[in-house]
Design a protein around this motif. Structure first.
Motif, mmCIF file in Angstrom:
data_model
loop_
_atom_site.group_PDB
_atom_site.id
_atom_site.type_symbol
_atom_site.label_atom_id
_atom_site.label_comp_id
_atom_site.label_asym_id
_atom_site.label_seq_id
_atom_site.Cartn_x
_atom_site.Cartn_y
_atom_site.Cartn_z
ATOM 1 N N GLN A 78 -5.619 -11.048 -7.869
ATOM 2 C CA GLN A 78 -6.858 -11.810 -8.321
ATOM 3 C C GLN A 78 -7.369 -12.794 -8.602
ATOM 4 O O GLN A 78 -7.647 -13.988 -8.932
ATOM 5 C CB GLN A 78 -6.566 -10.804 -10.588
ATOM 6 N N ASN A 79 -6.798 -13.268 -7.308
ATOM 7 C CA ASN A 79 -7.190 -14.885 -7.132
ATOM 8 C C ASN A 79 -8.283 -14.684 -5.868
ATOM 9 O O ASN A 79 -8.237 -14.510 -5.582
ATOM 10 C CB ASN A 79 -6.318 -15.210 -5.854
ATOM 11 N N ILE A 80 -9.440 -14.822 -7.659
ATOM 12 C CA ILE A 80 -10.544 -15.789 -6.949
ATOM 13 C C ILE A 80 -10.825 -15.836 -5.727
ATOM 14 O O ILE A 80 -11.924 -15.975 -4.872
ATOM 15 C CB ILE A 80 -11.294 -15.946 -8.604
ATOM 16 N N MET A 81 -10.182 -16.889 -5.868
ATOM 17 C CA MET A 81 -10.706 -17.586 -4.466
ATOM 18 C C MET A 81 -10.806 -17.096 -3.275
ATOM 19 O O MET A 81 -10.855 -17.609 -1.802
ATOM 20 C CB MET A 81 -10.122 -19.510 -4.856
ATOM 21 N N ALA A 82 -9.204 -16.918 -3.172
ATOM 22 C CA ALA A 82 -8.395 -16.263 -1.776
ATOM 23 C C ALA A 82 -9.840 -15.021 -1.726
ATOM 24 O O ALA A 82 -9.850 -14.772 -0.529
ATOM 25 C CB ALA A 82 -7.394 -15.734 -1.516
ATOM 26 N N TRP A 83 -9.962 -14.299 -2.493
ATOM 27 C CA TRP A 83 -11.112 -13.319 -1.822
ATOM 28 C C TRP A 83 -12.341 -13.873 -1.708
ATOM 29 O O TRP A 83 -12.841 -13.665 -0.351
ATOM 30 C CB TRP A 83 -11.721 -12.728 -3.731
ATOM 31 N N TYR A 84 -12.651 -15.164 -2.122
ATOM 32 C CA TYR A 84 -14.106 -16.219 -2.396
ATOM 33 C C TYR A 84 -14.030 -16.878 -0.768
ATOM 34 O O TYR A 84 -14.951 -16.411 0.176
ATOM 35 C CB TYR A 84 -14.248 -17.011 -3.005
ATOM 36 N N ASN A 85 -12.989 -16.950 -0.172
ATOM 37 C CA ASN A 85 -12.366 -17.156 1.064
ATOM 38 C C ASN A 85 -12.498 -16.314 1.947
ATOM 39 O O ASN A 85 -12.924 -17.054 2.979
ATOM 40 C CB ASN A 85 -11.043 -18.514 0.944
ATOM 41 N N LEU A 86 -11.740 -15.385 1.845
ATOM 42 C CA LEU A 86 -12.086 -14.001 2.867
ATOM 43 C C LEU A 86 -13.494 -13.359 3.231
ATOM 44 O O LEU A 86 -13.212 -13.357 4.318
ATOM 45 C CB LEU A 86 -11.459 -13.033 2.064
ATOM 46 N N GLY A 87 -14.008 -14.526 1.831
ATOM 47 C CA GLY A 87 -15.997 -13.484 2.497
ATOM 48 C C GLY A 87 -16.613 -14.553 3.091
ATOM 49 O O GLY A 87 -17.290 -14.165 3.890
ATOM 50 N N CYS A 88 -16.132 -15.673 3.208
ATOM 51 C CA CYS A 88 -16.577 -16.920 3.749
ATOM 52 C C CYS A 88 -15.904 -16.455 5.573
ATOM 53 O O CYS A 88 -17.186 -17.174 6.538
ATOM 54 C CB CYS A 88 -16.257 -18.018 3.368
ATOM 55 N N ALA A 89 -15.085 -16.211 5.403
ATOM 56 C CA ALA A 89 -14.397 -15.885 6.951
ATOM 57 C C ALA A 89 -14.883 -14.726 7.272
ATOM 58 O O ALA A 89 -15.318 -15.085 8.592
ATOM 59 C CB ALA A 89 -12.190 -15.477 6.694
ATOM 60 N N HIS A 90 -15.130 -13.566 6.773
ATOM 61 C CA HIS A 90 -15.564 -12.814 7.514
ATOM 62 C C HIS A 90 -17.174 -13.178 7.334
ATOM 63 O O HIS A 90 -17.754 -12.675 8.569
ATOM 64 C CB HIS A 90 -15.818 -11.938 5.930
ATOM 65 N N LEU A 91 -17.831 -13.984 6.704
ATOM 66 C CA LEU A 91 -19.629 -13.690 6.879
ATOM 67 C C LEU A 91 -19.150 -15.421 8.243
ATOM 68 O O LEU A 91 -20.363 -14.761 9.020
ATOM 69 C CB LEU A 91 -19.560 -14.775 5.748
#
Length: 796
Positions: A629-642
């Motif tokens: 549930q670590n929202i910043m990790a999910w968000y940063n992962l999305g940015c990395a994929h982007l």
């Protein structure tokens, strides 16, 4: 200097104009227009009149017979405004007068430069932006990368040498003419992105974001050269008057120390300016006509001032240049320093220079405001004493020869009779002999902070605190350790065969005892050997790091060197811009504790800033494996994929963020951008408006909504959103650029479009499209050569 409003001021102070008019007439929305010619319907002889239509009103903006533009108010009451038609001209005049007064309050009346208050506010706003870009940690995101902000800026304070003599000799009127003329000359020298201000008298300030130290040194040199080359003529006698100037500079955040980052942007702005002023003062003291950087003062500006008994001396470095107790300096002979010349008599020709020879090493024991008391750690030649005038160079902690080699002189180490402590030199010498004789040991550093005393009340009272601490330490420990004076307020101890876990309870008890009995605080750092792959020698440096960590935690302020300490140390390196060193420290933090998500997130951010997206994504996935549930990790992962071009996985990551937190504004913006780029503008509009309803997204949404409206062909709606975006952030390069394009496409005054386009390329010179748009605004004005140069820059 005569001040007036111009068209760019209407955009710059738009919120003031809007609020002023809104207090007089009602409207639902508005925008500004800058037509090339005044509409005929608005001309009534020499008088300009408003155009009142069914649901909108066009108000002419004119000051001192200078037509500036049109304020388009939409959603107006036709009947109300018809009844007020004869007064609307007065309303707009009053509003423009208010804008003029506001501009006047921001500028220096004599030179037309920014004044001191405006300069300070500018620095303060920049600090707010920088702090959001340089701080790693659990909330750090890949949005805070260097592509978003340079995370650095430069301040230079410069002052004319002996300017008072000009005022006294030629009069203050001529002195004012010199200052006004000099300001005009300097405007031609400074780059567009820099801001020049007159702070007071003959003292000026220069603020420049996004610049390297080497470029700043070149600019400082060119400014001082420009001043020295400028000649003024005293009209009464025809005398030629020339000037020189001295300068001092500081860099943010490089010149800010760790604990200072906890201060507000208001305080930090004044600290940064004060550091530049301090460098200026040193430049004046060293002969004028010079430029000093604050960061150089401590490392290269030290000199021995006076010898004291007991191997101590006074040096010229104090709190004013961020000197602190425990720092080590190499001492260089004032003659054999690599600069003194070898002269041959009788023709006195120089044959060369003496070689640099260092005499030894000293450590700071007590730091006062402008001086420090230092103690000799060792001498290369005991018969060659350190003398006043000898030069100093700062040593990194890890490079201390005494600490690394344990230099021991022939004399036996002696304890201080009062405290039972060794001098730092004797302590390190004894520790260096004993540390290899045991398999494990701990080191402890204790720093005293007395809340009830100021600098002038220290001295004997401070020594009594040391005695009280030693007495309390003996009471909580089973046996007395080897101890020394690291500085006047910091003690260091060696515990062979003991672990931090053995010592921690007693040191917490000691902290409570000192607080209750002396109303003072102590901060304690503990480090041990073995730990990871650190050597015995490294333990001392680790102990220093744990003491810095103790300063950041709550009572009892006791920190053991561990994964969190390494994270704190890495954060400090990261803040200073040393990304590679920070990366290695984060790795060590994870080697100590793989579950340290704080360090792992920051490590991933480091990888991302170095362009290693695959490795960054791997670290974010590791965090998610530990904390789903670590929202910043999910968000940063999305940015990395982007950034890797993996759009489906990026979308899934951002949607996961919304599952965790329904109104996560940054994920809404990212999903809106994905929809916008795929051509689904209605879906993008839904995400952007949802983000606008959140507290963290309301100020960011107008830029995205403006771009969307522009793509839909709704120029007026785009313009309204852009005005709001620029009110929220006047340095939003993308909003400035889009505003320039809209003004150009609407056939408005191309000078306004050029001004906006120039601001956007200054803020983001790396975006090729901004240079192309600037070229178009120049071309629209017939400036073909400049347009070609801007076009070439786009492909550089």
């Amino acid at each position: 200097m005569y001040l007036n409003l111009d068209k760019s001021d209407l955009i710059r102070f738009e919120s003031i104009l809007k609020n002023s008019l809104a207090s007089l007439i009602s409207f639902t929305s508005y925008s500004l227009y800058f037509p090339r010619e005044i509409p005929l319907a608005m001309q009534e002889g020499k008088k300009l009149v408003p155009i009142i239509e069914k649901d909108r009103t066009l108000l002419p903006l004119s000051l001192n017979n200078n037509f500036l533009g049109i304020f388009l108010a939409k959603g107006t009451d036709y009947n109300q405004l018809i009844s007020l038609k004869d007064h609307l001209g007065s309303f707009t005049s009053l509003s423009l007068d208010k804008l003029f007064l506001h501009k006047q309050c921001m500028l220096d009346e004599l030179t037309g430069l920014s004044n001191r208050e405006q300069f300070t506010r500018m620095v303060e706003r920049e600090i707010e932006s920088v702090l959001s870009s340089i701080t790693p940690g659990p909330a750090a995101t890949m949005d805070n990368g260097p592509e978003r902000h340079s995370a650095s800026f430069w301040i230079m304070i410069f002052n004319l040498d002996r300017f008072r003599r000009i005022n006294n000799t030629y009069g203050y009127m001529f002195g004012d003419q010199v200052l006004e003329g000099l300001a005009a000359e300097l405007k031609r020298v400074i780059p567009e992105q820099a801001a020049l201000a007159r702070l007071w008298g003959d003292t000026f300030g220069l603020f420049q974001p996004q610049s390297s130290p080497s470029k700043c040194q070149e600019l400082a040199k060119s400014i001082l050269e420009k001043i020295s080359e400028t000649v003024f003529e005293y009209a009464v006698s025809g005398e030629k008057v020339s000037l020189t100037a001295s300068a001092g500079s500081s860099f943010f955040p490089q010149d800010i120390k760790g604990h200072q980052f906890r201060k507000t942007p208001y305080e930090l702005a004044r600290i940064a300016i004060q550091k530049a002023q301090q460098a200026l003062d040193i430049a004046k003291e060293n002969g004028r006509g010079r430029s000093y950087f604050f960061g150089q003062l401590l490392s290269r500006g030290g000199v021995i001032m006076e010898n004291l008994p007991l191997n101590r001396m006074i040096i010229n470095l104090g709190k004013n240049v961020d000197a602190c107790e425990g720092q080590k300096f190499m001492v260089w002979s004032r003659k054999f320093n690599g600069h003194s010349q070898i002269i041959q008599e009788p023709d006195k020709k120089s044959l060369g220079h003496y070689p640099p020879i260092h005499k030894g090493e000293i450590t700071l024991q007590e730091v006062q405001e402008r001086i420090s008391i230092a103690e000799v750690l060792y001498l290369n030649d005991p018969s060659w004493e350190i003398e006043p005038g000898d030069k100093l160079s700062l040593l990194p902690e890890k490079d201390s020869l005494l600490e690394n080699n344990g230099i021991v002189e022939n004399t036996l180490p002696k304890k201080d009779i009062m405290t039972g402590l060794y001098s730092y030199r004797d302590f390190v010498s004894l520790w260096s002999k004993n540390r290899n004789c045991v398999d494990s040991f701990s080191m402890v550093m204790i720093r005293i902070h007395d809340h009830g005393k100021n600098d002038s009340e220290q001295g004997i009272g401070g020594e009594n605190l040391i005695l009280e601490l030693m007495s309390s330490l003996k009471a909580v420990l089973a046996e007395e350790p080897l101890g020394g004076r690291y500085s006047s307020t910091c003690l260091i101890f060696y515990f062979p065969g003991q672990s931090p876990q053995d010592l921690y309870p007693a040191l917490c008890q000691l902290s409570s005892s000192i607080r209750d009995s002396c109303q003072a605080s102590i901060f304690t750092g503990i480090a041990c050997f073995p730990y990871l792959n650190y050597s015995r020698i490294n333990t001392l440096e680790n102990c220093r790091k744990s003491l810095e960590h103790a300063d950041l935690i709550e009572f009892p302020h006791v920190a053991c060197f561990d994964s969190l300490t390494l994270t704190v140390s890495a954060d400090r390196l990261f803040t200073r811009g040393d990304t590679f060193a920070a990366l290695e420290e984060y790795k060590l933090a994870l080697a100590a504790d793989e579950a340290n998500t704080l360090a792992r997130n920051s490590l991933a951010i480091c990888y991302a800033r170095l362009g290693r997206m695959e490795m960054a994504a791997k670290q974010f996935q590791e965090i998610i494996g530990l904390e789903d549930q670590n929202i910043m990790a999910w968000y940063n992962l999305g940015c990395a994929h982007l950034k890797q071009g993996d759009l489906p996985d990026a979308e899934k990551a951002f949607e996961k963020c919304l599952e965790i937190e329904r109104d996560h504004a940054f994920s809404l913006f990212r999903l809106g951008q994905l929809a916008e780029n795929s051509g689904d503008l209605d879906k993008a509009d839904k995400y952007y408006n949802q983000a606008r309803e959140t507290s963290s997204g309301k100020n960011l949404a107008p830029r995205h909504l403006a771009r969307l409206a522009w793509k839909k062909g709704d120029r007026e709606q785009a313009r309204e959103h852009l005005h709001q975006a620029l009110i929220n952030n006047p340095r939003d390069a993308f909003s400035l650029n889009l505003m320039a394009r809209i003004y150009l496409e609407n056939n408005d005054d191309p000078q306004i479009a050029e001004s906006l386009a120039r601001q956007s390329v200054v803020l983001r010179p790396d975006v090729a499209g901004f240079w192309n748009d600037l070229a178009e605004t120049l071309k629209a004005q017939g400036k073909e050569d400049q347009a070609a140069q801007a076009k070439a820059r786009a492909f550089a």
